[in-house]
Structure formats: structure tokens, C-alpha cells
Design an enzyme around this catalytic site. Structure first.
Site, PDB file in Angstrom:
ATOM      1  CG  ASP A   1      -8.458  -4.138  -2.987  1.00 34.91           C
ATOM      2  OD1 ASP A   1      -7.672  -3.225  -3.271  1.00 34.91           O
ATOM      3  OD2 ASP A   1      -9.699  -3.984  -2.959  1.00 34.91           O
TER       4      ASP A   1
ATOM      5  CG  HIS B   1      -2.055   0.938   1.113  1.00 35.81           C
ATOM      6  ND1 HIS B   1      -1.966   2.280   1.350  1.00 35.81           N
ATOM      7  CD2 HIS B   1      -3.319   0.703   0.716  1.00 35.81           C
ATOM      8  CE1 HIS B   1      -3.131   2.848   1.126  1.00 35.81           C
ATOM      9  NE2 HIS B   1      -3.976   1.921   0.732  1.00 35.81           N
TER      10      HIS B   1
HETATM   11  C1  SDX Z   1      -6.137   0.161  -3.040  1.00 39.09           C
HETATM   12  O1  SDX Z   1      -4.218   4.570  -2.086  1.00 39.09           O
HETATM   13  C2  SDX Z   1      -5.209   4.026  -1.510  1.00 39.09           C
HETATM   14  O2  SDX Z   1      -5.637   4.403  -0.432  1.00 39.09           O
HETATM   15  C3  SDX Z   1      -5.818   2.869  -2.278  1.00 39.09           C
HETATM   16  C4  SDX Z   1      -6.873   2.050  -1.525  1.00 39.09           C
HETATM   17  C5  SDX Z   1      -8.145   2.845  -1.277  1.00 39.09           C
HETATM   18  O3  SDX Z   1      -8.876   2.509  -0.322  1.00 39.09           O
HETATM   19  O4  SDX Z   1      -8.459   3.732  -2.100  1.00 39.09           O
HETATM   20  O5  SDX Z   1      -6.355   1.623  -0.271  1.00 39.09           O
HETATM   21  C6  SDX Z   1      -7.281   0.810  -2.339  1.00 39.09           C
HETATM   22  O6  SDX Z   1      -5.875   0.492  -4.155  1.00 39.09           O
HETATM   23  C7  SDX Z   1      -5.306  -0.852  -2.283  1.00 39.09           C
HETATM   24  C8  SDX Z   1      -4.094  -1.372  -3.128  1.00 39.09           C
HETATM   25  C9  SDX Z   1      -4.615  -2.472  -4.048  1.00 39.09           C
HETATM   26  N1  SDX Z   1      -3.535  -2.865  -5.026  1.00 39.09           N
HETATM   27  C10 SDX Z   1      -2.930  -4.057  -4.925  1.00 39.09           C
HETATM   28  O7  SDX Z   1      -3.119  -4.878  -4.040  1.00 39.09           O
HETATM   29  C11 SDX Z   1      -1.951  -4.316  -6.079  1.00 39.09           C
HETATM   30  C12 SDX Z   1      -0.636  -4.871  -5.531  1.00 39.09           C
HETATM   31  N2  SDX Z   1       0.064  -3.812  -4.788  1.00 39.09           N
HETATM   32  C13 SDX Z   1       0.990  -3.005  -5.458  1.00 39.09           C
HETATM   33  O8  SDX Z   1       0.978  -2.934  -6.832  1.00 39.09           O
HETATM   34  C14 SDX Z   1       1.530  -1.804  -4.692  1.00 39.09           C
HETATM   35  O9  SDX Z   1       1.799  -2.236  -3.418  1.00 39.09           O
HETATM   36  C15 SDX Z   1       0.670  -0.548  -4.659  1.00 39.09           C
HETATM   37  C16 SDX Z   1       0.285  -0.108  -6.019  1.00 39.09           C
HETATM   38  C17 SDX Z   1      -0.548  -0.780  -3.832  1.00 39.09           C
HETATM   39  C18 SDX Z   1       1.515   0.548  -3.982  1.00 39.09           C
HETATM   40  O10 SDX Z   1       2.572   0.811  -4.829  1.00 39.09           O
HETATM   41  P1  SDX Z   1       3.693   1.895  -4.470  1.00 39.09           P
HETATM   42  O11 SDX Z   1       3.383   2.588  -3.199  1.00 39.09           O
HETATM   43  O12 SDX Z   1       3.898   2.747  -5.693  1.00 39.09           O
HETATM   44  O13 SDX Z   1       4.958   1.028  -4.180  1.00 39.09           O
HETATM   45  P2  SDX Z   1       5.976   0.529  -5.254  1.00 39.09           P
HETATM   46  O14 SDX Z   1       5.245  -0.011  -6.453  1.00 39.09           O
HETATM   47  O15 SDX Z   1       6.985   1.601  -5.471  1.00 39.09           O
HETATM   48  O16 SDX Z   1       6.638  -0.730  -4.501  1.00 39.09           O
HETATM   49  C19 SDX Z   1       7.712  -0.554  -3.566  1.00 39.09           C
HETATM   50  C20 SDX Z   1       8.491  -1.870  -3.611  1.00 39.09           C
HETATM   51  C21 SDX Z   1       8.924  -2.255  -5.039  1.00 39.09           C
HETATM   52  O17 SDX Z   1      10.064  -3.096  -4.932  1.00 39.09           O
HETATM   53  P3  SDX Z   1      11.562  -2.394  -5.077  1.00 39.09           P
HETATM   54  O18 SDX Z   1      11.524  -1.623  -6.401  1.00 39.09           O
HETATM   55  O19 SDX Z   1      11.707  -1.483  -3.891  1.00 39.09           O
HETATM   56  O20 SDX Z   1      12.506  -3.553  -5.089  1.00 39.09           O
HETATM   57  O21 SDX Z   1       7.638  -2.956  -3.156  1.00 39.09           O
HETATM   58  C22 SDX Z   1       7.443  -3.875  -4.245  1.00 39.09           C
HETATM   59  C23 SDX Z   1       7.778  -3.128  -5.520  1.00 39.09           C
HETATM   60  O22 SDX Z   1       8.182  -4.040  -6.533  1.00 39.09           O
HETATM   61  N3  SDX Z   1       6.014  -4.257  -4.184  1.00 39.09           N
HETATM   62  C24 SDX Z   1       5.539  -5.480  -4.400  1.00 39.09           C
HETATM   63  C25 SDX Z   1       4.161  -5.392  -4.199  1.00 39.09           C
HETATM   64  N4  SDX Z   1       3.827  -4.139  -3.871  1.00 39.09           N
HETATM   65  C26 SDX Z   1       4.980  -3.426  -3.868  1.00 39.09           C
HETATM   66  N5  SDX Z   1       6.162  -6.642  -4.752  1.00 39.09           N
HETATM   67  C27 SDX Z   1       5.354  -7.722  -4.895  1.00 39.09           C
HETATM   68  N6  SDX Z   1       4.005  -7.726  -4.684  1.00 39.09           N
HETATM   69  C28 SDX Z   1       3.389  -6.576  -4.357  1.00 39.09           C
HETATM   70  N7  SDX Z   1       2.062  -6.564  -4.162  1.00 39.09           N
END
Ligand code: SDX
Length: 428
Positions: free
Chosen positions: A364, A307
Site C-alpha cells: 500500500d 506486515h
Molecule cells: C495489507 O495480510 C496481508 O497479506 C494483507 C495485505 C494483502 O495483500 O492482503 O498484504 C494487504 O493489509 C498490507 C498492510 C497494510 N496496513 C498498513 O500499512 C497499516 C500499518 N501497518 C500496521 O498497522 C501493521 O504493520 C500491520 C497491521 C500491517 C501488521 O500488524 P501486526 O502483524 O499485528 O504487527 P503488530 O501490530 O503486532 O506490530 C508489531 C510491532 C508493534 O510494536 P511493539 O508492540 O512490538 O513495540 O511493530 C509496531 C507495533 O507497534 N508496528 C508499527 C507499524 N506496524 C507495526 N509501528 C509504527 N508504524 C507501523 N506501520
């Protein structure tokens, strides 16, 4: 702490005021930055460090896993309130008296009829159209049937647009699902409450009297409350930016629905179920999927994990996880998917990659397991998210309009070609 921030650029030092919120969050007000520095801007892809507005609606503390609507904790609201009460709280700022809530609901019921020509638009969609695309189109189409909802400068016009969409949106949600199932498009009843009406419109079969199951009603109420608002997330920011051009409420909401559809945002609840199903088909091999999630060469992400704000447990996920056990137990449903989800959670919580990046289950991760137990099709999961988020979007749009916020128009850093003269095609 001093109440100014200093910025050194070359020989020059610039000062900017610090502002502090009621929960002691501090921001640098850079409204004068370009003017003071002769054109310097900030850049922050994904706005990870950038506040877009000041808001009095929802407070999150990502480190402590706190979520409050208008100061009330999500734990108390999920336990003690109902969804319409929470919608009123978000939109108008206070928990309603019984009289206020009754008037609000009566005004909603008075506006819960959708022009029958909307059915012609629904008929035009292929049966396998994704419901989020249908819902976004129908929501925007509502403007054509309710033109007064567009130019809302008075609070009265705004209130009328709000009760219209609070009444019509559940109908569009139900009709979108029923159309896919080939069922007739029904209405609710003034004798039922807001959530009961949603259930009746969604699940009623044409040849039987629909009975409200209190377990399902409570589960839907709780899920809608938990999804109702979440400060400046992607879809809410979209609603605010579209609304800042003075596009109407329905057009702004339609844009928010499209933003929520993305699998990185609200679309994740559908992606989680698809992921868990794939793991189940794969013999429950969670380790393989954990490996894929950590492999930078593999685009696969563990859906429902991570998140932007919560670097601790998403408080909503904690509540939904408990509710999933209770609802499946109450309904006498054994779903192996729930066990796979719990196994995956345990593995991730003990895995260095996830622990280091503070990736926890989000809202989710478990919600789809409940929706499935309630008989909601997987492609409708994100529509249920939108149904819950409706009052949050409305409250944020209303706050932005009442505060007369400027049109949202970010700057950029240009990295393209410098000036070059045009060359005629026979010379290229
Ligand atoms: C919602 O914003 C809100 O409030 C949203 C929400 C709401 O109520 O409106 O809470 C609802 O959208 C919840 C999120 C639902 N999405 C998912 O579950 C999809 C999977 N999660 C990710 O794609 C990710 O965690 C996000 C999009 C939710 C957040 O992304 P960020 O903050 O931009 O973080 P990032 O992509 O920069 O990740 C940081 C690191 C990276 O690795 P490094 O580059 O540091 O090595 O964490 C890794 C990412 O690759 N990472 C994951 C991951 N989420 C982040 N690796 C594997 N699986 C994951 N789910």
C-alpha cells in the site's frame, strides 16, 4: 524430523500429527486436541501462529519476500501476464490456453450487464458516501437480482456465479466512482479487453470518444495483478468464513470488501496518501512523523509500513515503487509526494525502531501514488484494491467450497462471571 508433535499437560503426553506443505512449511494438526485432552483448546489472538486451511493457490515466504500464484512468481506474472489471465490462473489453477481465455472472457461479457434497478440503490446513497461502503452494499444486493448465485453446489452453478461477478463487479466499481463525480453511468464494449473496459467505464467523458492510453492500461493491469491474491489475509479469511456457512458468493465477497476497507488492511493505501499529504502540508517534516510512529502514546502508525507475514521487503512494493517512477515519468507528472515517500522509506529503513521490528514498505505504500497519477480519487484507492483482489477472493471461496470445508466456528476461553442467580429489579 519426526512426523508427530508431543504436548505435555500435567502427567499426560499427547501426540498430534505434523503435516508438511509442498514448500516444506510444517503444521501441527490439532483437530483431535479437544477430544483427546477433555476440552483443552489453543488461543492465538489475530491467528499469528494459526493456519486456517490447507490451500494450493498462493504461496508467501515472509522472510525471503517471495510471492507466487499457483507456483508462478509475482515478478514474472506482473511483467508477462495480463490481469484476466492471472484471474483465470488463480480461480482454475492453470494458465489458460487462448481458447480457454477467450471463452472465459466471452462468458464474462455475456454477464456484464447489471439490472438497472441497481441504479436506484446507488441513487439512495449520499454523494459523499465512502465508495467501499457503497460497493459492499451493491455487491450484496447483486444476490437479489441473481438468486441462482446463492446455492452453488454444482461446479456449473459455481462457474456461472463466477462469470457473473467477474462481469458485474467492474461495472459496480465504475458506477460507484462516476456517481460521486456526477457522471452518467456507462457500460464498456465487447470490442475492448477486460482492463480496457474498466478504464472506459471509469474515465469516459459523455462528450468525447474515450482513447485507451497504453501507459495507463499497463499500469492498471500490473497493479491489479499485484493485488490479486495474498493467501489467508484478513479479507480473504472473511470471505472463507462467510462462505463456509454456505452463504452465496456475492454475500461472501461483500463481507470481504468490508474487511478490506479497514485502514490496517486495504484501507491503508488511502491512509498512506492522506499521511503523505499531511507531511507535505507540514513542510515535508518526515522526522516529526517518524517520531509519532515510534511514540507508544501516539496512535499514529506509519501507514504502508509493516506486515503480518513479510519481515522483509514486500515484493509487490518493490515492483510498484519502480512502476511509480516509470508511470509518472511516462505521463510527465512531477509529484512531490513521491519524493516524500522515498525520503520516508529511506529514513525508516535506517531507523533502529523499524529495523528491529522488521517494518518495511508494503503493497500500500506506493500504490496510491500511481492511482493518483492515473486520475483516480483517493477514496477510490481501496476500491481498486478490491477490484484486483476479486479473483483471489473467488479462488479461495471456490477452493473452500470444492473441498467441502466445515463451517468456520472458533472456540474461546471464557473470562466472565461464574454462575449467579437472577435478582429482581426491586432487589438490585
Ligand atoms: C495489507 O495480510 C496481508 O497479506 C494483507 C495485505 C494483502 O495483500 O492482503 O498484504 C494487504 O493489509 C498490507 C498492510 C497494510 N496496513 C498498513 O500499512 C497499516 C500499518 N501497518 C500496521 O498497522 C501493521 O504493520 C500491520 C497491521 C500491517 C501488521 O500488524 P501486526 O502483524 O499485528 O504487527 P503488530 O501490530 O503486532 O506490530 C508489531 C510491532 C508493534 O510494536 P511493539 O508492540 O512490538 O513495540 O511493530 C509496531 C507495533 O507497534 N508496528 C508499527 C507499524 N506496524 C507495526 N509501528 C509504527 N508504524 C507501523 N506501520
Amino acid at each position: 524430523m519426526s512426523d508427530i508433535a508431543k504436548l505435555q499437560i500435567g502427567e499426560n503426553t499427547y501426540e498430534f500429527p505434523l503435516i508438511q506443505g509442498t514448500e516444506k512449511e510444517t503444521a501441527i494438526d490439532i483437530a483431535s486436541l479437544r477430544g483427546a485432552t477433555g476440552g483443552v483448546v489453543t488461543i492465538d489472538p489475530g491467528f499469528k501462529n494459526t493456519g486456517s486451511c490447507q490451500s494450493a493457490i498462493t504461496f508467501l515466504d515472509g522472510e525471503k519476500g517471495i510471492l507466487r500464484y499457483r507456483g508462478y512468481s509475482i515478478e514474472e506474472l506482473a511483467e508477462k501476464a495480463d490481469f484476466l489471465e492471472v484471474a483465470y490462473l488463480l480461480i482454475f489453477g492453470e494458465l489458460p490456453t487462448k481458447e480457454q481465455l477467450d471463452k472465459f472472457y466471452n462468458d464474462i461479457l455475456d454477464n456484464a450487464i447489471v439490472d438497472d434497478d441497481i441504479k436506484k440503490i446507488i441513487d439512495a446513497f449520499p454523494k459523499n458516501a465512502h465508495p467501499m461502503g457503497v460497493l459492499s452494499s451493491l455487491t450484496s444486493a447483486l444476490t437479489a437480482f441473481n438468486p441462482s448465485s446463492v446455492n452453488v453446489d454444482s461446479e456449473e452453478d459455481m462457474y456461472n456465479a463466477i462469470v457473473k461477478i467477474m462481469g458485474k463487479f467492474p461495472v459496480l466499481v465504475a458506477w460507484t466512482m462516476r456517481k460521486q463525480k456526477g457522471l452518467p453511468l456507462h457500460y464498456g464494449s465487447r470490442k475492448l479487453g477486460y482492463v480496457e473496459n474498466i478504464m472506459k467505464m471509469m474515465f469516459e467523458k459523455p462528450n468525447e470518444e474515450y482513447e485507451i492510453n497504453p501507459i495507463i492500461k499497463d499500469a492498471i493491469d500490473k497493479l491489479l495483478i499485484l493485488h490479486a491474491d495474498h493467501e489467508q489475509n484478513c479479507s480473504t479469511s472473511t470471505v472463507r468464513v462467510v462462505g463456509s456457512s454456505h452463504a452465496g458468493l456475492f454475500a461472501s465477497l461483500s463481507a470481504g470488501i468490508s474487511a478490506l476497507w479497514g485502514p490496517l488492511h486495504g484501507g491503508a493505501n488511502q491512509a498512506v496518501l492522506e499521511m503523505l499529504e499531511a507531511i507535505k502540508e507540514d513542510g515535508g517534516d518526515t522526522k516529526k512523523y517518524m517520531g509519532k510512529a515510534k511514540d507508544k502514546e501516539d496512535p499514529f502508525r506509519l501507514m504502508g509500513f509493516g506486515h503480518r507475514v513479510y519481515k522483509n521487503f514486500d515484493p509487490r512494493a518493490k515492483i510498484i515503487k519502480v512502476a511509480a517512477d516509470e508511470v509518472l515519468d511516462d505521463l510527465g507528472i512531477q509529484d512531490p509526494i513521491l519524493d516524500i515517500a522515498k525520503g520516508l522509506e529511506q529514513e525508516a529503513l535506517n531507523d533502529e525502531y523499524f529495523v528491529k521490528r522488521k517494518l518495511y514498505p508494503n503493497v500500500d505504500f506506493y500504490s496510491g501514488i500511481i492511482y493518483r497519477a492515473l486520475g483516480i480519487p483517493v477514496e477510490m484507492f481501496t476500491v481498486m484494491f478490491a477490484l484486483g483482489r476479486l479473483p483471489g477472493w473467488i479462488s479461495q471461496w471456490r477452493e473452500m467450497r470444492l473441498r467441502k470445508e466445515p463451517i468456520g466456528r472458533p472456540r474461546q476461553v471464557y473470562t466472565g462471571e461464574n454462575y449467579r442467580p437472577f435478582v429482581k429489579i426491586n432487589k438490585r
